[in-house]
Motif scaffolding. Structure first.
Motif, PDB file in Angstrom:
ATOM      1  N   HIS A 157       0.174   2.349 -13.855  1.00 25.93           N
ATOM      2  CA  HIS A 157       0.288   1.059 -13.244  1.00 25.93           C
ATOM      3  C   HIS A 157       0.124   0.165 -14.553  1.00 25.93           C
ATOM      4  O   HIS A 157      -0.316   0.096 -15.454  1.00 25.93           O
ATOM      5  CB  HIS A 157      -1.031   0.598 -12.546  1.00 25.93           C
ATOM      6  CG  HIS A 157      -1.209  -0.641 -12.078  1.00 25.93           C
ATOM      7  ND1 HIS A 157      -0.969  -1.399 -10.942  1.00 25.93           N
ATOM      8  CD2 HIS A 157      -1.835  -1.673 -12.964  1.00 25.93           C
ATOM      9  CE1 HIS A 157      -1.262  -2.643 -11.038  1.00 25.93           C
ATOM     10  NE2 HIS A 157      -1.635  -2.890 -12.046  1.00 25.93           N
ATOM     11  N   ASN A 164       3.427   8.013  -8.803  1.00 19.19           N
ATOM     12  CA  ASN A 164       3.538   6.539  -8.572  1.00 19.19           C
ATOM     13  C   ASN A 164       3.764   5.530  -9.955  1.00 19.19           C
ATOM     14  O   ASN A 164       3.329   6.164 -10.924  1.00 19.19           O
ATOM     15  CB  ASN A 164       2.120   5.960  -7.986  1.00 19.19           C
ATOM     16  CG  ASN A 164       2.092   4.443  -8.094  1.00 19.19           C
ATOM     17  OD1 ASN A 164       1.447   4.014  -8.836  1.00 19.19           O
ATOM     18  ND2 ASN A 164       2.711   3.771  -7.217  1.00 19.19           N
ATOM     19  N   HIS A 198      -0.266   8.346  -0.356  1.00 16.63           N
ATOM     20  CA  HIS A 198       0.522   9.525  -0.449  1.00 16.63           C
ATOM     21  C   HIS A 198      -0.257  10.684   0.159  1.00 16.63           C
ATOM     22  O   HIS A 198      -1.442  10.821  -0.003  1.00 16.63           O
ATOM     23  CB  HIS A 198       0.262   9.949  -2.089  1.00 16.63           C
ATOM     24  CG  HIS A 198       1.439   9.052  -2.774  1.00 16.63           C
ATOM     25  ND1 HIS A 198       2.427   9.450  -3.274  1.00 16.63           N
ATOM     26  CD2 HIS A 198       1.157   7.639  -3.238  1.00 16.63           C
ATOM     27  CE1 HIS A 198       3.224   8.438  -3.972  1.00 16.63           C
ATOM     28  NE2 HIS A 198       2.344   7.378  -3.998  1.00 16.63           N
ATOM     29  N   SER A 253       3.753   1.602 -10.824  1.00 20.54           N
ATOM     30  CA  SER A 253       3.577   0.292 -10.490  1.00 20.54           C
ATOM     31  C   SER A 253       3.631  -0.763 -11.503  1.00 20.54           C
ATOM     32  O   SER A 253       3.367  -0.320 -12.552  1.00 20.54           O
ATOM     33  CB  SER A 253       2.521   0.025  -9.716  1.00 20.54           C
ATOM     34  OG  SER A 253       2.109   1.013  -9.048  1.00 20.54           O
ATOM     35  N   ILE A 281      -0.004   8.864 -11.937  1.00 20.48           N
ATOM     36  CA  ILE A 281      -0.185   7.345 -11.578  1.00 20.48           C
ATOM     37  C   ILE A 281      -0.045   6.437 -12.710  1.00 20.48           C
ATOM     38  O   ILE A 281      -0.784   6.617 -13.648  1.00 20.48           O
ATOM     39  CB  ILE A 281      -1.412   6.859 -10.767  1.00 20.48           C
ATOM     40  CG1 ILE A 281      -1.517   8.171  -9.666  1.00 20.48           C
ATOM     41  CG2 ILE A 281      -1.277   5.635 -10.101  1.00 20.48           C
ATOM     42  CD1 ILE A 281      -2.935   8.039  -9.156  1.00 20.48           C
ATOM     43  N   VAL A 286      -2.877   2.158  -4.170  1.00 18.20           N
ATOM     44  CA  VAL A 286      -2.032   3.327  -4.405  1.00 18.20           C
ATOM     45  C   VAL A 286      -3.007   4.349  -4.132  1.00 18.20           C
ATOM     46  O   VAL A 286      -4.051   4.414  -4.893  1.00 18.20           O
ATOM     47  CB  VAL A 286      -1.409   3.685  -5.818  1.00 18.20           C
ATOM     48  CG1 VAL A 286      -0.782   4.849  -5.977  1.00 18.20           C
ATOM     49  CG2 VAL A 286      -0.576   2.513  -6.033  1.00 18.20           C
ATOM     50  N   SER A 320       6.335   7.076  -5.273  1.00 17.30           N
ATOM     51  CA  SER A 320       6.611   5.654  -4.807  1.00 17.30           C
ATOM     52  C   SER A 320       6.493   4.887  -6.113  1.00 17.30           C
ATOM     53  O   SER A 320       6.236   4.990  -7.161  1.00 17.30           O
ATOM     54  CB  SER A 320       5.340   4.931  -4.298  1.00 17.30           C
ATOM     55  OG  SER A 320       4.060   5.268  -5.015  1.00 17.30           O
ATOM     56  N   LYS A 373       0.767  -1.244   0.073  1.00 16.78           N
ATOM     57  CA  LYS A 373       0.035   0.099  -0.016  1.00 16.78           C
ATOM     58  C   LYS A 373       0.900   1.216   0.080  1.00 16.78           C
ATOM     59  O   LYS A 373       1.852   1.262   0.763  1.00 16.78           O
ATOM     60  CB  LYS A 373      -0.835  -0.116   1.280  1.00 16.78           C
ATOM     61  CG  LYS A 373      -1.838  -0.858   1.207  1.00 16.78           C
ATOM     62  CD  LYS A 373      -2.979  -0.393   2.483  1.00 16.78           C
ATOM     63  CE  LYS A 373      -3.199  -1.699   3.395  1.00 16.78           C
ATOM     64  NZ  LYS A 373      -3.970  -1.011   4.421  1.00 16.78           N
ATOM     65  N   MET A 374       0.622   2.249  -0.855  1.00 17.11           N
ATOM     66  CA  MET A 374       1.402   3.355  -0.830  1.00 17.11           C
ATOM     67  C   MET A 374       0.240   4.309  -0.538  1.00 17.11           C
ATOM     68  O   MET A 374      -0.545   4.657  -1.629  1.00 17.11           O
ATOM     69  CB  MET A 374       2.043   3.651  -2.267  1.00 17.11           C
ATOM     70  CG  MET A 374       3.353   2.447  -2.550  1.00 17.11           C
ATOM     71  SD  MET A 374       4.602   3.037  -1.273  1.00 17.11           S
ATOM     72  CE  MET A 374       5.605   1.375  -1.756  1.00 17.11           C
ATOM     73  N   ILE A 396      -6.379   1.750  -7.244  1.00 18.11           N
ATOM     74  CA  ILE A 396      -5.806   3.021  -7.373  1.00 18.11           C
ATOM     75  C   ILE A 396      -7.053   4.124  -7.410  1.00 18.11           C
ATOM     76  O   ILE A 396      -7.979   4.148  -7.768  1.00 18.11           O
ATOM     77  CB  ILE A 396      -5.287   2.989  -8.898  1.00 18.11           C
ATOM     78  CG1 ILE A 396      -4.281   1.902  -9.430  1.00 18.11           C
ATOM     79  CG2 ILE A 396      -4.730   4.526  -9.228  1.00 18.11           C
ATOM     80  CD1 ILE A 396      -4.335   1.717 -10.473  1.00 18.11           C
TER      81      ILE A 396
END
Lengths: 482, 412
Positions: A420, A388, A350, A390, A418, A377, A357, A347-348, A409
């Motif tokens: 992913h 982020n 923010h 991922s 972000i 996230v 991350s 788990k990130m 997310i």
């Protein structure tokens, strides 16, 4: 082995027996099985704990009783009977060892089998080892060298006796007992673990390492690790595990809390190789761990894990990026074989501005195992310019295993970026063909590809640990790695 | 975390009559059992994690009233199509259908509603209370000369619709499902669409969701695809305060192709949730999923896409992507692209991005004399193009672009 095919590899993997399966026969001081307030008072009394800690335990127990076991993970298992577990087990000699020679020879033998002979560790690698065997810290080395720098590295119970103010200040601030079922259980019955404090501006000169080992039948291990890096400090912490072979399922519900104050950096590496159960999926360790770190301004926490063991894994090392410009990283290789089940991820969260991350997760499924990545996230409103990335890749070795990805997310800030991405595939036939065409045998080629596949994560491990990680990968996927 | 103090579902369902459609008893029993003791799900339920139903539970819906044919005709988008109008209890079916196309009222015809999975209380309520629907059958080898347009006009009250499509082997058709809202009304609708796609059929579904700011628009799409078929669902959410799309495609024949695309343009307090599941049951199939959206003001967008590859579905290629642009401080996006894979010889990937417009790209356009607003518009337009490219019908495309330009003051 020129005709070594993937099917044969799969077969080899299935026939792979656990190599570290043995039980050390050390007389242990065990409390009666079951869990109630009296047991908790007994544990607390045996460990000679201050009253605030007993109250903490009792409060956690009250919270735990209100909770139910989580069901959302993509794993299936026989739920442990919490009343059938003995919650405390200490090797019988309670006196502290004056020197290394005083340590029970049988215990030394155990360590040798694990390949972590302390003499060797001390002489060759300069790694300070806080060896935990069944809940009580047996020996701690390099303590003096560290204490010169003001670094505190000791067992959790020692820390409670010697540095109660630090423990009281930080314990439960990242993972409160209310967090989840297993964190509450741990809060109530934790027996020992490691404590580490790096003072302001100190860069820890060596990698700190703890070896956990489950021993004595019917004992669950409830470790508690607390790492505090004060402002501007740096520490690299290693955790590695092996466990003896056993038929009944063993429960491990640890809590790891990392606290990185302003400008601090914590690197936490894990190699986990608990008994995964036999080929029929019988036995094995249940690994329900809560790991979380909090980053203040400009701080950085990096989790690296190589997971090869345990029958059921339920583990999400997380970062709360509270301070501005803080950084969270998660690098993971999870290998599952036979009937192993892993539901792991990160788990990130923010919260601060300009927080960053990175998540790199590599899953390898073999046999009839199930391997899931589950991640979150979360970008909060105030997290301006959060970033982020991922990447979650899965490699499937047989047609009976499964690989799953469940990323969440959640973004509440328009300036966040972000990304992913996830892929699932088996070893590319074109890659294999390419290698074989150049005279590399199929076995070697598979090993090369799997190695390359994990490289991004293995590169993150400290040198001493990378060797061990590679060893464990080789054991878990023999014939394909190494 | 919200909790509804007392059961609000009971008053919500109190005025619903039993279904008038031919829904199998077993399905009704299952729905009945599911609803036992249920309330509106809270955000603790996984499928409603990001959807707050309190708004619906507390909504004051206006009284249902029916529109006449002349009024309904104003809501169509395509001028040249076989158009069906759906409005509360009435359904208008076009005359002079071509050979091969049959459209019946589900109330009159013994419908072929098979066991269809439902995931939430609304799906179960639809089974028990669906008041209306059409059954459309396209004969094998039939290629429709014109698209079918289904115009659903919401004009107050609660409506549950249940439509059924049967596309014969090697047939080809495009269906435009237009959902609209009569001004000054507040309503709730739940529309269940069931598609059976036979071998080699080539079917494209376009959903144009253009309801108003006071409509609760729930949709449930269930499709079954046979071998070598090509099936597309394109969901364009142009407006609507509360939209939930729950789409599930079961791929049951080899060499089938599935496309799920979605586009959403959100502002104000819109809430749009897209839940998709592609269930690959057999080998050698491909699926492609692209959902893109922009969210401004206080809007929330939810995407939850699941690709499920069963053990026998070897050689599956599945691609899924979800991209979002956030336009304001208070907008939020929740994305959950899932893969659940039990076969080994597959290529599956998914990607999800959330971000804002590239400053370099904006600068590039500004340097060439575009105003900040038009540079932004141009980039957002380009961003959504991936999905709009699937819309080939000129009239529809023009309508979509005009609606978006109107709502966001984007000058295309």
């Amino acid at each position: 082995m020129s005709n070594y095919t993937e099917n044969e590899l799969a077969k080899d993997l299935e026939n792979q027996e656990y190599k570290f399966g043995f039980v050390t026969d050390i007389e242990a001081d065990t409390v009666p099985i079951g869990l109630n307030e009296d047991i908790i008072r007994l544990i607390s009394f045996k460990k000679n704990e201050p009253e605030w800690l007993l109250n903490y335990r009792l409060k956690a127990f009250a919270i735990w009783q209100e909770m139910t076991e989580p069901e959302w993970a993509h794993v299936q298992y026989q739920k442990p009977d919490f009343q059938a577990i003995s919650y405390y087990s200490a090797p019988k000699q309670t006196k502290k060892y004056e020197s290394w020679d005083d340590v029970d020879p049988e215990m030394k033998e155990t360590m040798k089998k694990l390949g972590i002979s302390m003499e060797e560790q001390q002489r060759l690698t300069g790694v300070a080892v806080d060896f935990v065997m069944d809940s009580v810290s047996v020996a701690t080395s390099f303590k003096e060298k560290l204490s010169e720098l003001g670094i505190i590295f000791c067992s959790f119970s020692d820390a409670v006796q010697e540095h109660p103010e630090l423990v009281q200040k930080y314990m439960g601030t990242v993972v409160p007992s209310t967090d989840n079922f297993y964190a509450a259980l741990n809060g109530a019955v934790f027996t020992d673990g490691s404590f580490c404090y790096i003072p302001k501006g100190v860069r820890c000169p060596m990698e700190l390492s703890t070896y956990f080992r489950i021993n004595a039948g019917g004992t669950g291990q409830f470790e508690r690790t607390l790492v505090v890096a004060d402002e501007g400090a740096y520490v690299s912490y290693l955790e590695g595990c092996t466990a003896p072979q056993r038929d009944e399922n063993q429960l491990h519900a640890a809590v790891v809390e990392l606290i990185a104050l302003n400008d601090a950096e914590i690197k936490y590496s894990t190699v986990q190789n608990w008994y995964p159960g036999d080929k029929q999926g019988k036995g094995g360790v249940f690994n329900f761990v809560t790991k979380r770190g909090i980053c203040e301004a400009n701080a950085k926490i990096s989790w690296t894990q190589v997971e090869t063991g345990s029958a059921v894994t339920w583990k999400y090392p997380s970062c709360i990026l509270k301070g501005d410009n803080s950084v969270g990283e998660f690098y993971s290789v999870a290998v599952t074989n036979n009937y192993q089940q892993a539901d792991t991820g990160t788990k990130m969260v923010h919260l601060g501005k300009n927080t960053k991350s990175t998540i790199i997760s590599k899953g390898i499924s073999a046999g009839k195992s199930q391997n899931s990545y589950r991640g979150l996230v979360q970008i909060y409103k105030g997290a301006q310019n959060a970033r982020n990335f991922s990447q979650c890749d899965s490699l499937l070795m047989t047609d009976e295993c499964g690989a799953h990805t469940f990323p969440y997310i959640e973004c509440k800030n328009p300036s966040a970026k972000i990304e992913h991405e996830a892929t699932t595939s088996k070893i590319g036939e074109d890659q294999l063909f390419y290698c074989m065409q150049r005279g590399i045998s199929e076995e070697k080629a598979i090993s090369l590809i799997v190695n390359g596949y994990c490289k991004e994560v293995l590169n993150q491990l400290p040198m001493e640990f990378a060797v061990e990680a590679q060893k464990l990968l080789a054991i878990s996927l023999e014939g394909s790695v190494g | 975390m919200e909790t509804l103090i007392s059961n609000k579902l009971l008053p919500f369902v109190a005025d619903l009559g039993p279904t008038k459609l031919q829904v199998p008893q077993s399905l009704q029993a299952a729905a009945q059992a599911y609803l036992q003791g249920q309330d509106f799900p809270t955000t603790k339920a996984e499928r409603f994690k990001y959807t707050r139903l309190a708004k619906l539970a507390n909504a004051q819906l206006s009284a249902a009233h029916q529109l006449d044919a002349a009024q309904l005709e104003q809501y169509g988008i395509l001028t040249d199509a076989y158009t069906i109008y759906v409005n509360n209890d009435q359904i208008l079916i076009p005359q002079n259908l071509p050979v091969g196309l049959e459209i019946h009222l589900s109330t009159q015809e013994a419908g072929t509603f098979h066991e269809a999975s439902f995931y939430d209380i609304f799906g179960a309520l639809n089974i028990l209370h669906a008041q209306n629907g059409v059954s459309i059958a396209l004969a094998k080898n039939c290629t429709l000369d014109k698209p079918i347009q289904i115009v659903q006009v919401n004009s107050g009250g609660k409506s549950f619709y249940r439509h059924h499509f049967n596309f014969g082997a090697n047939s080809e058709a495009a269906i435009y499902f237009v959902s609209k809202q009569q001004e000054q009304t507040t309503s709730f609708s739940h529309t269940h669409l069931q598609y059976e796609i036979a071998q080699d059929a080539r079917i494209k579904i376009f959903k144009l969701q253009d309801t108003a700011q006071n409509h609760f628009d729930f949709n449930e799409d269930r499709a079954q695809q046979a071998a070598k078929s090509h099936f597309e669902i394109n969901t364009l959410t142009l407006d609507g305060s509360f939209v939930r799309n729950d789409t599930m495609v079961a791929v049951q024949g080899e060499h089938a192709q599935t496309y799920l695309n979605g586009a959403y343009w959100l502002k104000e307090e819109q809430h749009v949730a897209n839940y998709t599941t592609i269930d690959h049951q057999v080998a050698n199939c491909e699926s492609f999923e692209t959902y893109k959206g922009v969210a401004g003001d206080k809007a929330t967008a939810v995407f939850n896409g699941k690709v499920f590859v069963r053990k026998d579905a070897q050689k599956t290629n599945a691609y899924q992507s979800n991209a979002n642009v956030l336009l304001s401080e208070n907008a939020s996006v929740n994305s959950k692209p899932e893969l659940e894979i039990y076969a080994d010889d597959v290529k599956c990937s998914h990607g999800s991005t959330t971000g804002q417009l590239d400053e370099n790209a904006l600068f590039y356009l500004r340097a060439r004399g575009l105003s900040a607003a038009s540079a932004k518009t141009l980039l957002l337009q380009a961003f959504m193009e991936d999905v709009l490219t699937y819309v080939k019908h000129e009239e529809v495309l023009a309508y979509v672009q005009q609606r978006i330009a109107e709502r966001f003051n984007w000058n295309y």
